[in-house]
Design an enzyme around this catalytic site. Structure first.
Site: not given
Ligand code: FE
Ligand code: ZN
Length: 258
Positions: A52, A54, A56-57, A115, A132, A170
């Site tokens: 996805h 975001h 941090d990905h 998410h 996530d 995570h």
């Molecule tokens: Fe994340």
């Molecule tokens: Zn995420």
């Protein structure tokens, strides 16, 4: 094929798949730990998989591509810079570099919105990369999707074979289990999982991956048909909840404030 966790940021895992001298990474939010591992181990990158949008990905994708172009698989329904192979439900991602000429490593793509609106997962080789969406004893926050979408996504994942190893992104397990114990103080499976997870973390070891089978007995977000969970959700929502989705939504709301 081996699957290695590369810790990133505060609690992310970038998953690196390796076989021979080739590798693929899932959700590289940061390029640095990936490049370091590839250099240390003498590996070259063959593919990037994204679940996805975001940061941090996805944050490391551009820098990884600057070191050499590789196919980048990712959700067709999200706008993510660098994706060359947009995929969705039912598509198959094939990574011949990680398998043999007649048996490439393959992952089937699952649409699992909730998410984010276009979130996808990859299932294959006994593994599930679910970003996530599903966490150990937990689930992602609903940033873009509805409770009904997330609940359907979680049930879709829960229907995969129980021996599937779940690689979420995570290390949230202990916090999730603290919440699971608040929802179900009398659930012995939760108590056992807390002890096992605390032992891993005390040893500085990841609690991920974990077998999917254990989720049905310990993950409150998959247990909204259980009488004890319904009772607690209703106590927190202040009234009666008519469906498993409503119970899920109340549990998710409660977790947001926990
Ligand atoms: Fe994340
Ligand atoms: Zn995420």
């Amino acid at each position: 094929m081996k699957i290695i966790p590369l810790p990133a940021f505060r609690d992310n895992y970038i998953w690196l798949l390796r076989a021979g001298t080739r590798a693929a990474v899932v959700d590289p939010g940061d390029a640095a730990p990936v490049l370091r591992y590839l250099a240390d181990e003498g590996l070259s990158l063959a593919a990037i998989l994204i679940t996805h949008h975001h940061p941090d990905h996805t944050g490391g994708v551009a820098e990884l591509l600057a070191h050499g172009a590789v196919p980048v698989f990712g959700p067709a329904r999200e706008a993510i810079a660098g994706i060359t192979r947009p995929v969705g439900e039912g598509d198959v991602v094939s990574i011949p570099e990680l398998g043999t000429p007649d048996a490439p490593v393959e992952f089937r793509v699952l649409d699992i919105p909730g998410h984010t609106a276009g979130h996808i997962g990859y299932h294959g080789a006994g593994a599930l990369f679910c970003g996530d969406t599903l966490f150990a004893a937990g689930c992602g926050r609903l940033f873009e999707g509805t409770p009904a979408q997330m609940f359907a996504s979680l049930e879709k994942l829960a229907a995969l074979p129980g021996d599937t190893q779940v690689y979420c992104t995570h290390e949230y397990t202990l916090a999730n289990l603290a919440f699971a114990a608040a929802v179900e103080p009398d659930n012995p499976a939760v108590t056992r999982r807390i002890a096992a997870s605390q032992a891993l973390r005390a040893d500085d070891r990841p609690t991920v991956p974990f077998p999917l089978a254990g989720e049905m007995s310990t993950n409150p977000f998959l247990r909204s048909r259980e009488a004890a969970v319904i009772r607690q959700a209703e106590a927190h929502a202040g009234c009666c909840l008519a469906s498993p989705v409503e119970v899920f939504a109340a549990i998710r709301e409660w977790k947001n404030r926990f």
